[in-house]
Enzyme design. Structure first.
Site, PDB file in Angstrom:
ATOM      1  N   LYS A 256       0.798  -1.237   0.000  1.00 61.13           N
ATOM      2  CA  LYS A 256       0.000   0.000   0.000  1.00 61.13           C
ATOM      3  C   LYS A 256       0.830   1.286   0.000  1.00 61.13           C
ATOM      4  CE  LYS A 256      -3.262  -1.129  -0.683  1.00 61.13           C
ATOM      5  NZ  LYS A 256      -3.504  -1.848  -1.983  1.00 61.13           N
TER       6      LYS A 256
ATOM      7  N   HIS B  76       7.379  -7.760  -1.817  1.00 52.47           N
ATOM      8  CA  HIS B  76       7.125  -6.975  -0.595  1.00 52.47           C
ATOM      9  C   HIS B  76       8.139  -7.334   0.496  1.00 52.47           C
ATOM     10  CE1 HIS B  76       3.635  -4.952  -1.989  1.00 52.47           C
ATOM     11  NE2 HIS B  76       2.790  -5.949  -1.911  1.00 52.47           N
TER      12      HIS B  76
ATOM     13  N   SER C 106      -4.608   3.345   3.751  1.00 50.25           N
ATOM     14  CA  SER C 106      -4.762   2.635   2.484  1.00 50.25           C
ATOM     15  C   SER C 106      -4.935   1.135   2.723  1.00 50.25           C
ATOM     16  CB  SER C 106      -3.525   2.908   1.611  1.00 50.25           C
ATOM     17  OG  SER C 106      -3.669   2.319   0.352  1.00 50.25           O
TER      18      SER C 106
END
Ligand code: A3P
Length: 369
Positions: free
Chosen positions: A116, A179, A212
Site C-alpha cells: 500500500k 514486498h 490505504s
C-alpha cells in the site's frame, strides 16, 4: 500530480524515434503479434504465462520450518516471524526457496515496497518506461489492457506457489516485484561479492499506508476496525512488518550501494512525477534521450500511469489480480493522494505513530526534524 501532456505525446515520440532511427521500433497489429516479434523484455507477464507451469507449493518442502516459527493471527492473516519480520504464513516457505535458489540476471530490476505504498504505480511507471520503444502505437500499450500487476510478476506469490519456472520464460530485462524487506532478499541479489541486480524501493508516510491498507483489507473484511489495524501497525506485528525496519532495510542498502538500490518516496513522486521517472529510467539503464525528451516521452509515461488514467481504464474496473487472495483490480486505485490520514485518525493517533517511527529512524536522515 501528473503530467498534462496527452497520450499523443507518446505516439509523437515513437514517430520521431522511428524517423530519426534513434531506436528500432515496430508497429504490432495485436498483443500476440507483439509478443511474437518482441524478443526482448520486459513483456507482460500474463502474456508469457501460458498456464503450463504446475503449482508445487513451497510449503510441501519447507512446511516443517514454517511450523516451528512464532505465529500470530492478525487482521485476517496468519503471520509467522521469520528473520525479524512478520510474514504471511503462506509466503514463508516460498521466501526460503527465493533466498536459496533465485538466480538473478544482471539486467533484472526488482521493484520492492511495503504493501500500500505505491507498488501498483511503481510497477506501471517502470513497465511503461522500459517498454516505451516496443509499443509505438499508444492504443496498443499493454497497460491499457492489463492491470500493472498482470504485467509484472509478484515474486512472493510465485515462489510460494513453487512456480519460479515461470520467471525463466521471461525475456531479459525482467521486471519483478516483492514486498520482502531488503534483509530477506536472496544473497544472490544483495551480496557484496555477487553481480546481483538492481532494486527500486518505494516508501510512503506510514499514516497514509495504514489508511490505504485498512481500505484494502476491508474489501475482504468489511468489519475490520481501523483502531485494531492501527494497533497492529504500531506494535510492528503486521504483514511484512515492522514497517520501520522494512523502510530502514532499503534506506541503508541505498546508502551502501546507490548503484544497486534506488530509494523513492510516494509523496515525492506525487510532487514531481516526471523528475522521478527520469531518475528511474536512468537507474534502470534506460535514460531518456534528448530526442525523447524533446518529443515529450517522459510526459507520455507520466500520463499513461497517472492515477486518473489507470483508475479510469475498463481493465482496472473489473476482475481481480493476485493468486492467493485475489483482490478486485479496482481496489488498487482508491484516492492516490498524500495526507488522507487526516480523515481517519485522531491527532493523538497520528502523533503516536509519528513518534514510534521517528524513534526507530533516530540517527538516520529518515528521521523527521
Ligand atoms: P490510497 O489507498 O491512499 O488511495 P499499492 O499499489 O502498494 O497497493 O498502493 C496502493 C495505493 O497507491 C493506493 O493509495 C492507490 O490509490 C495508490 N495508487 C495506485 N495507483 C496509483 C497511481 N497511478 N498514482 C498514484 N497513486 C496510485
Amino acid at each position: 500530480m501528473s503530467g498534462s501532456v496527452s497520450l499523443r505525446s507518446l505516439e509523437h515520440t515513437a514517430l520521431l524515434c522511428s524517423r530519426r532511427r534513434v531506436r528500432t521500433v515496430s508497429l504490432f497489429p495485436s498483443p500476440m503479434a507483439a509478443m511474437a516479434s518482441n524478443t526482448s523484455g520486459p513483456v507482460p507477464f500474463t502474456d508469457v504465462d501460458d498456464g503450463t507451469v504446475p503449482k508445487r507449493p513451497a510449503k510441501e518442502e519447507f512446511g516443517g520450518l514454517v511450523a516451528a516459527l512464532p505465529r500470530k493471527h492478525q487482521a485476517g492473516l496468519e503471520l509467522r516471524l521469520y528473520q525479524g519480520f512478520w510474514l504471511p504464513d503462506h509466503w514463508v516457505a516460498g521466501t526460503v526457496v527465493f533466498q536459496r535458489r533465485f538466480a538473478p540476471r544482471p539486467d533484472d530490476v526488482i521493484l520492492a515496497s511495503y504493501p500500500k505504498c505505491g507498488t501498483t504505480w511503481l510497477k506501471a511507471l517502470a513497465f511503461a518506461t522500459m517498454t516505451r520503444d516496443a509499443y509505438p502505437a499508444p492504443a496498443q500499450h499493454p497497460l491499457l489492457r492489463l492491470n500493472p500487476h498482470d504485467c509484472i510478476p509478484f515474486l512472493d506469490e510465485i515462489f510460494a506457489d513453487g512456480q519460479e519456472a515461470k520467471l525463466e520464460k521471461l525475456p531479459s530485462p525482467r521486471l519483478m516485484n516483492t514486498h520482502m524487506p531488503h534483509t530477506l532478499l536472496p544473497e544472490s541479489v544483495t551480496g557484496a561479492a555477487v553481480a546481483g541486480c538492481k532494486v527500486v524501493y518505494i516508501c510512503r508516510d506510514p499514516k497514509d499506508m495504514v489508511v490505504s491498507l485498512w481500505h484494502f483489507l476491508r474489501r475482504r473484511q468489511p468489519e475490520l476496525p481501523f483502531a485494531e489495524l492501527f494497533e497492529h501497525v504500531c506494535d510492528g506485528a503486521v504483514a511484512v512488518g515492522p514497517i520501520w525496519d522494512h523502510v530502514l532495510s532499503y534506506w541503508r542498502a541505498s546508502l551502501a550501494r546507490p548503484d544497486r538500490v534506488l530509494f523513492l518516496r510516494y509523496e515525492e513522486l506525487l510532487q514531481d512525477t516526471g523528475k522521478h521517472v527520469r531518475k528511474l529510467a536512468e537507474f534502470m539503464g534506460r535514460p531518456f534521450s534528448p530526442a525523447e525528451e524533446g518529443a515529450g516521452a517522459v510526459e507520455g509515461v507520466v500520463e499513461l500511469c497517472s492515477f486518473e488514467k489507470m483508475k479510469g481504464l475498463e481493465v482496472n474496473k473489473k476482475g481481480s489480480a493476485g493468486a492467493y487472495h485475489a483482490m478486485p483490480r479496482d481496489s488498487f486505485f482508491r484516492k492516490g493522494v498524500a495526507g488522507d490520514w487526516v480523515n481517519h485518525m485522531t491527532p493523538e493517533m497520528a502523533t503516536r505513530l509519528d513518534e514510534v517511527v521517528r524513534d526507530k529512524f533516530r540517527g538516520t536522515a529518515l528521521a523527521a526534524p
